[in-house]
Design an enzyme around this catalytic site. Structure first.
Site, PDB file in Angstrom:
ATOM      1  N   ARG A  16       0.846  -1.202   0.000  1.00 51.60           N
ATOM      2  CA  ARG A  16       0.000   0.000   0.000  1.00 51.60           C
ATOM      3  C   ARG A  16       0.882   1.253   0.000  1.00 51.60           C
ATOM      4  NH1 ARG A  16      -0.907   4.707   2.631  1.00 51.60           N
ATOM      5  NH2 ARG A  16      -0.423   3.624   4.582  1.00 51.60           N
ATOM      6  N   ASP A  17       1.477   1.572   1.127  1.00 55.42           N
ATOM      7  CA  ASP A  17       2.240   2.828   1.206  1.00 55.42           C
ATOM      8  C   ASP A  17       3.454   2.789   0.288  1.00 55.42           C
ATOM      9  OD1 ASP A  17       2.772   5.372   2.040  1.00 55.42           O
ATOM     10  OD2 ASP A  17       3.235   4.872   4.110  1.00 55.42           O
ATOM     11  N   CYS A 247       8.651   9.529  -2.809  1.00 54.23           N
ATOM     12  CA  CYS A 247       8.018  10.137  -3.970  1.00 54.23           C
ATOM     13  C   CYS A 247       8.842   9.783  -5.205  1.00 54.23           C
ATOM     14  CB  CYS A 247       7.969  11.648  -3.797  1.00 54.23           C
ATOM     15  SG  CYS A 247       7.309  12.481  -5.241  1.00 54.23           S
TER      16      CYS A 247
END
Lengths: 325, 325
Positions: A16-17, A247
């Site tokens: 997920r993350d 990111c």
């Protein structure tokens, strides 16, 4: 090592993350990673997020991931999914997920950016989420985002974080975790906040509250924060295989603390995780292969001391002889 | 934060440990870096090593670096140099260096590879080194290498490390530091060893020994170890600008803990370093420029929360809205 737990339960959040900001991957590749992660012995795996597929295209296959998890044996890891609204919780339980994480940001700025609602508005929705999850026989964890700092509002007043934590428990959360959403926390502030939550929210000193924590290694302090959290009483930690979660538009910026590094650190410090480090390193290599770029795991580069993966060269640290000089 | 020091003294080792495995750089470039480092407010700078230029070509300009340091004002940082033998100590004091670090490996395997002598043989040379340094009015620190683990002998018996520490003090060391030479230590073992040295070697509980520590972030745990060391009573820490010090032949393997990350961690935890973080980040950018490749500093990529260098994008951690779903 007085006061340290004998065991810490790691939740693997790489699916997920770790992947939510990546270009969407084929579900088949994610299921392969899921199988590798389950084979490490990790007790808990966050599978996916039931959120807007427009906002997070990488999580658009949430129901398919839940279905894949349904094929694992009952004695395997506990699977969970993250939601940001009652609607997400409904979709999660409909997909068969019974352990649900609902996120409430402790800062208004991040809460508005994230769910178009203030902290209080998002907190108030906890009871609706809890009704849905409990109605399905499930368990609800509230994750308090921006528990230390907000990218919009600056440092979060600890009063706010404690108030959200207390509110979430009052509104139906079965457990809590605090998240250093932007990777700015440091061990001194981790000790202070965790200790305060433990003192103020534990039913009694003899019955301390079970608390989880979630750190990013964005500024290098992630594992130091995790260690400080464990010292302060946290027994549940999130981590992402390979240290993904950075990111993708900021090369080199690292993301979540890397699961394999956390396992190495805890095991070597005498705290059991139940995770096989060699299998965790294999999973880290797999996620790099699937995503197609290196993650942020120093351990994966250096190798595990105990298993002889240390490079033969010791140039790294040798002081070099001048005995002959 | 009971028990934590108000201040930690950082020694910048980027010019020595950070660069010793790199291809030799022009002395002019290193002096430019030295000036940038001195401007950060760091209290101590390890300039170079007086070792065999054949073994460590990057340190062949040791005397020139010492001369460059001699041009700084008296109220600037304290400069030191590393040596591995009495001969090196002689050359260091002849070059005007009065703060000298002598390395003794706690493990025979590393000691033999490093200085062609056993631990006991290298330890016995301490008195000769001390005579030279003290004869020049200087101060001697013994750095105990492989204090936790050896690349050849495996884990170092803490008895050995403690015995070397006691021996070094008896043979003339004015201070001690323990080094995690291969970056394998973890906070649990750091706490144990530091606590033991403090208990066994402090003149009294009211007069604790001043102890330094040196960590590598090779497996991600460097800053967590540094934090554990500070908690256990260490008030002097080594760190290298930009996190250099990794083996250049193992891309991605990180080296020393990064000075700027340590400053961020300590300052934000309420422990003063006297170092200006913005200047430290500028020095980290400079070392990357000089060496010609990125180091291992996550903070340099991410920016300092307090000075608004955090990237505008918050995609990194946003949970993403599904409020509309």
């Amino acid at each position: 090592m007085d006061g340290l737990p004998q065991r810490v339960s790691i939740r693997e959040v790489g699916l997920r993350d770790g992947l939510q900001n990546e270009a969407p991957l084929p579900t088949e590749a994610k299921v392969r990673l899921l199988e590798a992660l389950a084979s490490t012995g990790v007790p808990r795996i966050e599978l996916t997020a039931f959120v807007s597929p427009r906002a997070v295209p990488a999580m658009a296959d949430a129901a398919a991931m839940a279905a894949a998890a349904g094929t694992f044996r009952d004695d395997g890891p506990e699977f969970s999914a993250l939601v940001a609204s009652p609607g997400g919780a409904r979709r999660a339980v409909d997909a068969g997920i019974t352990t649900v994480e609902y996120v409430v940001s402790a800062s208004d700025g991040h809460s508005r950016a994230n769910v178009k609602a203030t902290t209080d508005e998002a907190l108030a929705r906890t009871s609706g989420v809890a009704d849905i999850v409990h109605g399905a026989g499930g368990r609800l964890e509230v994750i308090i985002a921006t528990a230390w700092d907000c990218p919009f509002d600056g440092p979060t007043d600890p009063d706010r974080t404690v108030r959200v934590a207390a509110g979430a428990l009052a509104l139906g959360a079965d457990s809590l975790a605090v998240a250093d959403t932007i990777g700015t926390a440091t061990p001194g502030r981790v000790t202070a906040l965790i200790s305060r939550i433990r003192v103020e929210l534990s039913p009694s000193a003899a019955q301390p509250i079970t608390l989880g924590a979630h750190f990013h290694n964005t500024r290098g302090a992630g594992l130091a924060c995790a260690w400080a959290a464990v010292q302060a009483g946290v027994t549940q930690l999130d981590a992402a295989v390979g240290g993904f979660g950075g990111c993708p538009f900021a090369p080199g910026a690292s993301g979540n603390i890397a699961t394999e590094e956390l396992v190495y650190l805890l095991d070597d410090s005498g705290i059991a995780t139940g995770i096989d480090l060699e299998a965790a390193l294999a999973a880290a290599a797999l996620v790099e292969e699937i995503v197609g770029r290196p993650g942020a795991s120093n351990l994966l580069r250096a190798g595990d001391r105990k298993r002889g993966r240390t490079p033969v060269s010791t140039d790294l640290n040798t002081i070099a002889s001048d005995a002959a000089s």
